[in-house]
Motif scaffolding. Sequence first.
Motif, short mmCIF file in Angstrom:
data_model
loop_
_atom_site.label_atom_id
_atom_site.label_comp_id
_atom_site.label_asym_id
_atom_site.label_seq_id
_atom_site.Cartn_x
_atom_site.Cartn_y
_atom_site.Cartn_z
N ASP A 137 0.81 -1.23 0.00
CA ASP A 137 0.00 0.00 0.00
C ASP A 137 0.84 1.27 0.00
N LEU A 138 1.99 1.24 0.70
CA LEU A 138 2.83 2.43 0.76
C LEU A 138 4.06 2.32 -0.13
N HIS A 139 4.27 1.13 -0.73
CA HIS A 139 5.38 0.90 -1.65
C HIS A 139 6.75 1.11 -0.98
N VAL A 140 6.85 0.71 0.27
CA VAL A 140 8.12 0.80 1.00
C VAL A 140 8.95 -0.44 0.70
N PRO A 141 10.17 -0.29 0.18
CA PRO A 141 11.01 -1.47 -0.07
C PRO A 141 11.48 -2.10 1.24
N GLU A 142 11.80 -3.38 1.18
CA GLU A 142 12.18 -4.11 2.40
C GLU A 142 13.33 -3.45 3.15
N ASN A 143 14.29 -2.91 2.42
CA ASN A 143 15.45 -2.33 3.11
C ASN A 143 15.13 -1.00 3.79
#
Length: 304
Positions: A137-143
């Motif tokens: 939903d927020l498109h935050v990458p894992e890192n």
Amino acid sequence: MSAAAATALQSSLRISSQKPSSSPGSSQQPNSLSAAKPKSLLHKHPLYSSTHQNLSLQIKEKILCLEIMGIDSGKALSLNPSLHTTSLHSIHSIISFLQSKGIHQKDFPRIFGMCPKILTSNIKTDLNPVFSFLSQDLHVPENNYRKVINKCPRLLASSVRDQLKPALFYLQRLGFKDLEALAYQDPVLLVSSVEHTLIPKLKFLESIGFSTKEATSMVLRCPGLFTFSIENNYKPKFEYFNEEMKGELEELKEFPQFFAFSLEKRIKPRHIEVMQSGVKLGLANMLRSTDDGFKELLREGGNR
């Protein structure tokens, strides 16, 4: 507890902090929790006093586990009574899971200190959905999970279905389109109640004379307006602005950041100086400028 027993217990509480391949560049963390508080301090904890000799070994182990991580165990147990009955294995599983998502061991004191509820969460139904929300939903990458969680640990204690998604939907409907800003700068808005926090702030702005469109534009320009208390912030500052400063609503519409400044330490003293100097100074220049810059503005006779 004997030194040998304490050493054995400490060994049993070791938690691997090996970073997963999905978190490149993360700094190496200690291999155990043993680097935190000395055991001698643990025995001085209130829950270890003579009046608490009947505490079970399980509770004492939890206290030791929490204290070694740098967490105030008394506060954690008080704020989250479920910790009394949860197993150490469950706590360790949650810690390992968060580490697998890139959270560092040094982050735990703040995260669990603010939200001890996380320590008794269900990984499958509570925590996993939060990270899916961050990703999908927020498109935050894992890192970057760690950056977002450290900014707002309450995300981990919030229901995706009942809290995070409804807040995101409401904010997007208002006009918050920058998902990156929501994730990294204003994630606290996502853990704010739409019904009890966000809507009332807009309604207050409307109640003092702004149209719905104007109020919405103000919070889009200054998202912090959603975080201010109506009783402790909005009302006393607007009262001073309206009655003492004789200000116009147009000024607040142009500079909604007015509500972010301290009434007693910034707004009042600077307004008094402006009045005494006889200089005409707009809100932004009056409040944003440094102390030296403010004095320079007064010397030069106002807005430049």
